[in-house]
Design a protein around this motif. Structure first.
Motif, short mmCIF file in Angstrom:
data_model
loop_
_atom_site.label_atom_id
_atom_site.label_comp_id
_atom_site.label_asym_id
_atom_site.label_seq_id
_atom_site.Cartn_x
_atom_site.Cartn_y
_atom_site.Cartn_z
N TRP A 1 -18.67 7.31 -69.46
CA TRP A 1 -18.72 6.89 -68.06
C TRP A 1 -17.52 7.41 -67.26
N GLU A 2 -16.36 7.58 -67.93
CA GLU A 2 -15.19 8.05 -67.20
C GLU A 2 -15.41 9.42 -66.59
N GLU A 3 -16.34 10.20 -67.14
CA GLU A 3 -16.62 11.52 -66.59
C GLU A 3 -17.40 11.44 -65.28
N PHE A 4 -18.06 10.29 -65.05
CA PHE A 4 -18.96 10.18 -63.90
C PHE A 4 -18.52 9.12 -62.89
N SER A 5 -17.50 8.35 -63.22
CA SER A 5 -17.10 7.25 -62.33
C SER A 5 -16.70 7.75 -60.94
N ALA A 6 -16.06 8.91 -60.88
CA ALA A 6 -15.64 9.45 -59.57
C ALA A 6 -16.79 10.13 -58.84
N HIS A 7 -17.77 10.62 -59.57
CA HIS A 7 -18.91 11.32 -58.96
C HIS A 7 -20.20 10.83 -59.60
N PRO A 8 -20.64 9.61 -59.28
CA PRO A 8 -21.82 9.03 -59.92
C PRO A 8 -23.11 9.81 -59.68
N LEU A 9 -23.17 10.59 -58.60
CA LEU A 9 -24.38 11.38 -58.34
C LEU A 9 -24.57 12.47 -59.39
#
Length: 287
Positions: free
Chosen positions: A69-77
């Motif tokens: 999730w840390e890979e997507f937390s800043a860019h959830p799209l």
């Protein structure tokens, strides 16, 4: 290893994408052919194939995103958009077991909803799943993802620096864990086709797949690299991955399914034998 096969202007053709597409095409063709041999309605099976494609990709993405999730937390799209914030095109990050589970759950739902013979249909699709694993893992090897740990075995391989394996383990020789999985996938495919030469009860091939595939995955994962977020626990300092935990669950379900379907088939055969005896007794009495 060829992460990028070739480029057509702005369009990049990746080895993994080609092999993933090939696995779907060959798997669907085989499954539809086997479905017709088993008397299953063609249109229903076509619909099922489309559902499986969508559900397997969605499941593979979800199971990758959860522990990363840390890979997507800043860019959830980036979770659902093919146009990544990094500038790349495509969904970078899929977990095979997520696709495996998504395909099975969606298939069982569709077959049950339309009151179709569930286990006959899963037997038609079982070899396609094994073949898909083999083909897709070749794509992983081309891409340099799902790589193994460093090794000095004679067949250890090096990966280019523009791949995930090469950037993480520069100038190191690694276990070709992707090819281990691929070989097991092709071997499972051959085994299921061989077992299908003899008439068996519905669900037998699918149950065998649920038993054998997790065993092979459990073994290969001892030679594969996993980040800490994918380590489930350790036994005597030996790490066990989340996928190995999932493997144990799926394998157990496979044994339960095989036992249940076998007992059901034995009861069916016993009832038929009893009915045959009664008919013979009645015919003898009439004489």
């Amino acid at each position: 290893m060829y992460p990028i096969l070739f480029e057509l202007g702005p369009v990049v053709i990746r080895g993994y994408g080609v092999m993933l597409a090939l696995s779907f095409v060959t798997g669907i063709y085989l499954a539809l052919h086997r479905s017709q041999e088993r008397g299953l309605r063609y249109q229903h099976m076509v619909n099922l194939c489309l559902i499986v494609i969508i559900a397997s990709i969605a499941g593979a993405r979800i199971l990758y995103v959860i522990p990363h999730w840390e890979e997507f937390s800043a860019h959830p799209l980036d979770i659902i958009s093919p146009f990544q914030s990094s500038g790349s095109i495509g969904l970078t990050g899929l977990t095979m077991y997520g696709g495996f589970i998504g395909a099975i759950v969606s298939s069982l739902w569709y077959l049950n909803r339309h009151k179709l013979p569930i286990w006959r249909a899963t037997d038609a699709f079982a070899p396609s799943i094994a073949l898909g694993i083999g083909v897709t893992r070749v794509g992983c090897f081309l891409n340099g993802c799902c790589f193994g740990v460093p090794s000095d075995v004679s067949w250890a391989v090096g990966f280019p620096p523009n791949s995930a394996a090469g950037s993480f383990y520069p100038d190191a020789l690694l276990h070709p864990a992707q090819l281990y999985n691929a070989i097991f996938g092709f071997a499972m495919f051959a085994l299921l086709i061989w077992l299908d030469r003899k008439e068996r009860f519905d669900g037998f091939l699918f149950a065998v797949l649920l038993i054998i595939e997790p065993i092979t995955r459990f073994i290969v994962d001892f030679f594969r690299y996993y980040e800490s977020s994918m380590v489930l626990t350790t036994l005597d300092s030996v790490p066990l991955s989340v996928n190995q935990g999932i493997s144990l669950v799926i394998c157990g379900l496979g044994f339960l399914l095989l036992g249940r379907l076998r007992n059901k088939d034995m009861r069916r055969r016993f009832r038929k034998a009893e009915q045959r005896k009664r008919r013979q007794t009645t015919a003898t009495g009439n004489v």
